[in-house]
Design a protein around this motif. Structure first.
Motif, PDB file in Angstrom:
ATOM      1  N   ILE A 260     -50.680  43.784 -32.791  1.00 56.03           N
ATOM      2  CA  ILE A 260     -51.841  43.004 -32.773  1.00 56.03           C
ATOM      3  C   ILE A 260     -52.942  43.747 -31.532  1.00 56.03           C
ATOM      4  N   LYS A 261     -52.311  44.183 -30.420  1.00 54.90           N
ATOM      5  CA  LYS A 261     -53.084  44.598 -29.463  1.00 54.90           C
ATOM      6  C   LYS A 261     -53.866  45.726 -29.588  1.00 54.90           C
ATOM      7  N   ASP A 262     -53.163  46.906 -30.247  1.00 51.97           N
ATOM      8  CA  ASP A 262     -53.679  48.003 -30.852  1.00 51.97           C
ATOM      9  C   ASP A 262     -54.832  47.826 -31.676  1.00 51.97           C
ATOM     10  N   THR A 263     -54.538  46.670 -32.748  1.00 51.82           N
ATOM     11  CA  THR A 263     -55.648  46.505 -33.779  1.00 51.82           C
ATOM     12  C   THR A 263     -56.917  45.553 -33.161  1.00 51.82           C
ATOM     13  N   ALA A 264     -56.423  44.995 -32.067  1.00 53.87           N
ATOM     14  CA  ALA A 264     -57.584  44.234 -31.385  1.00 53.87           C
ATOM     15  C   ALA A 264     -58.440  45.165 -30.492  1.00 53.87           C
ATOM     16  N   CYS A 265     -57.821  46.067 -30.020  1.00 53.16           N
ATOM     17  CA  CYS A 265     -58.433  47.189 -29.042  1.00 53.16           C
ATOM     18  C   CYS A 265     -59.292  48.136 -30.035  1.00 53.16           C
ATOM     19  N   LEU A 266     -58.785  48.408 -30.886  1.00 57.60           N
ATOM     20  CA  LEU A 266     -59.638  49.607 -31.838  1.00 57.60           C
ATOM     21  C   LEU A 266     -60.926  48.831 -32.535  1.00 57.60           C
ATOM     22  N   PHE A 267     -60.627  47.607 -33.001  1.00 57.97           N
ATOM     23  CA  PHE A 267     -61.762  46.662 -33.501  1.00 57.97           C
ATOM     24  C   PHE A 267     -62.552  46.588 -32.386  1.00 57.97           C
ATOM     25  N   GLN A 268     -62.503  46.233 -31.036  1.00 61.84           N
ATOM     26  CA  GLN A 268     -63.220  46.054 -30.156  1.00 61.84           C
ATOM     27  C   GLN A 268     -64.093  47.366 -29.601  1.00 61.84           C
ATOM     28  N   TYR A 269     -63.341  48.510 -29.614  1.00 61.92           N
ATOM     29  CA  TYR A 269     -63.882  49.735 -29.476  1.00 61.92           C
ATOM     30  C   TYR A 269     -65.109  49.974 -30.565  1.00 61.92           C
ATOM     31  N   ILE A 270     -64.799  49.741 -31.631  1.00 60.07           N
ATOM     32  CA  ILE A 270     -65.759  50.251 -32.566  1.00 60.07           C
ATOM     33  C   ILE A 270     -66.931  49.369 -32.627  1.00 60.07           C
ATOM     34  N   THR A 271     -66.641  48.009 -32.806  1.00 59.10           N
ATOM     35  CA  THR A 271     -67.690  47.092 -32.959  1.00 59.10           C
ATOM     36  C   THR A 271     -68.621  47.120 -31.682  1.00 59.10           C
ATOM     37  N   THR A 272     -68.166  47.195 -30.385  1.00 59.61           N
ATOM     38  CA  THR A 272     -68.989  47.600 -29.111  1.00 59.61           C
ATOM     39  C   THR A 272     -69.747  48.897 -29.131  1.00 59.61           C
ATOM     40  N   GLU A 273     -69.120  49.879 -29.603  1.00 63.82           N
ATOM     41  CA  GLU A 273     -69.861  51.217 -29.625  1.00 63.82           C
ATOM     42  C   GLU A 273     -70.796  51.407 -30.675  1.00 63.82           C
ATOM     43  N   ILE A 274     -70.757  50.540 -31.976  1.00 70.92           N
ATOM     44  CA  ILE A 274     -71.739  50.724 -32.897  1.00 70.92           C
ATOM     45  C   ILE A 274     -71.919  49.177 -33.429  1.00 70.92           C
ATOM     46  N   PRO A 275     -72.431  48.220 -32.628  1.00 71.07           N
ATOM     47  CA  PRO A 275     -72.566  46.790 -33.016  1.00 71.07           C
ATOM     48  C   PRO A 275     -73.336  46.622 -34.518  1.00 71.07           C
TER      49      PRO A 275
END
Length: 465
Positions: A260-275
């Motif tokens: 779940i950590k990796d899932t959340a981190c990757l999701f946060q990275y993508i949505t932060t970079e390209i909201p």
């Protein structure tokens, strides 16, 4: 010899299920159920291995109008039970429910009003009250769905000391003693030869058990294996760049993460970079709210949905019907080859060209099994290396005759001389930015994982429940 199913009865049920005909393996399973024989079937994802047992009761009623027995399905995941029960609600002359859906449906199961009863091993074996209630029902057949989980989720037998993910999976064999007159149907999409042997013992399958097997190899899915940087921003920059560029035209893709950590981190990275691309991306794991899970599942089933990228754990699991997805990224690899093949098999279910990117760093390799590690070190055909644990020698020889083309794997692609080599968009995006792959030794030597959001989660999120 198998009982011959009356053609008119079978045609009636096929019409009821809106199915033109049965595949060979499906018909063999149905014949075993009619005959009351034990059966072990290993059929690839997308084959429709659940259809025979779903058709069994209405078909039996066509043959014997006085038939009033129940079918019990031991299933590993709530999402899998929900999906199948939902589909069966549209079929006349059959009732289905899973334990825990509601107090009303649970009572209907106890009262004998449900034909196909779904429940987890925890309920069937580990819950004394529920176990006692089920024993009072007239159950003639037991289905153990995704039987490989007995070995992969239950307790180990190799003295490794590894703790069971869900211990009651080790005791599913007790169902035979609870219902001694019932026959057992064991189903799986991916199962190694060793797991088959172990499961036969656990389930106490009879000596005359019918074994049905279709190769799990799906030649339409190309394997690409690559080591990536431990820093998620570097390892997955190609993904962000591709989504930002293509947006609605981004190929529908599932990304599987180990935790779940990796899932959340990757999701946060993508949505932060390209909201601006948030509408095209979603996240699915065991803690995702039910309403959101349902929304994602609807998007996965719709070939025209706006959902382009789903980042998920294994909670987006077995038996889920995923439509028009032809790209899967396994970020971190899976613990076992069985899990790996399960995740790869989610895409390309209609046989169209698909790609599976298997990405890992040194940190990921610390906890995967020996067989999975060997795949990362393989210098030959990736497909042959993966399938060697699933196929007998004769089938392996047949496989070798059809591999070594550019659509097989990245290793074979380097030696392909067809002159018309092609690749899918997800591959082109991955290889478009050199810095995103082939992490250098210095970056991996200290195994430092630069996931900025890891501190936002406690250690309980290291696995998906």
């Amino acid at each position: 010899m198998a009982t011959s199913i009356p053609d008119n009865a079978l045609e009636t049920i096929l019409t009821k299920f809106a199915i033109p005909n049965l595949k060979t393996g499906q018909k063999k399973i149905l014949e075993c159920l009619i005959d009351g024989r034990d059966c072990m079937a290993v059929l690839p994802t997308g084959y429709g291995k659940s259809l025979p047992f779903q058709m069994f009761i209405p078909l039996k009623r066509q043959i014997d109008h006085h038939f009033d027995e129940k079918l019990l399905v031991c299933s590993p995941l709530v999402s899998l039970m929900q999906d199948q029960v939902e589909k069966l609600t549209n079929i006349d002359d059959i009732t289905a429910a899973y334990k825990g859906a509601s107090a009303v449906s649970d009572q209907r199961i106890r009262d004998g009003e449900i034909d196909i009863i779904y429940a987890s091993p925890e309920a069937l074996i580990g819950d004394p009250e529920w176990r006692s209630a089920i024993q009072k029902l007239n159950i003639s057949s037991i289905v153990v769905d995704e039987f490989h989980t007995i070995a992969t989720w239950g307790e180990d037998t190799d003295d490794s000391g590894k703790k069971a993910f869900r211990k009651w999976f080790s005791y599913i064999g007790e169902l035979r003693s609870l219902f001694p007159d019932a026959n057992i149907l064991a189903l799986s999409a991916t199962c190694t030869l060793n797991i088959r042997k172990r499961v036969k013992k656990v389930l106490n399958l009879k000596a005359d058990t019918v074994e049905i097997s279709v190769s799990p190899n799906k030649p339409n899915i190309k394997f690409v294996i690559s080591k990536v940087h431990t820093c998620i921003e570097i390892a997955m920059c190609w993904l962000v760049d591709g989504l930002n560029t293509k947006q609605k035209a981004f190929p529908r893709t599932i990304i599987y993460c180990r935790t779940i950590k990796d899932t959340a981190c990757l999701f946060q990275y993508i949505t932060t970079e390209i909201p601006e691309c948030v509408e095209f991306v979603d996240m699915y794991h065991s803690l995702t709210p039910s309403v959101q899970k349902d929304k994602i599942m609807e998007g996965l089933r719709s070939p025209t949905g706006t959902l382009r990228l789903v980042i998920a754990t294994s909670a987006l699991g077995m038996g889920i019907d995923i439509v028009s997805f032809y790209s899967v990224v396994v970020f971190g690899l899976s613990d076992t080859l069985v899990d790996l093949l399960q995740e790869i098999g989610r895409v390309g279910r209609d046989g169209k060209p698909s790609a599976a990117l298997l990405l890992y760093n040194s940190y990921h390799l610390r906890s995967v099994g020996k067989e999975v590690k060997e795949i990362t070190m393989c210098t030959g055909c990736r497909r042959e290396a993966i399938m060697s644990s699933f196929l007998n020698p004769e089938d392996m020889e047949k496989l070798k005759e059809t591999t070594r083309v550019h659509a097989c794997c990245d290793a074979c692609a380097t030696h392909c001389a067809c002159g018309v080599c092609t690749s899918l968009p997800i591959e082109d995006m991955f290889h478009s930015i050199d810095g995103c792959e082939d992490a250098n030794d210095s970056a991996d030597s200290d195994v430092t994982v630069d996931y900025q959001c890891i501190s936002d989660f406690d250690d309980s999120f290291d696995i998906d429940l």
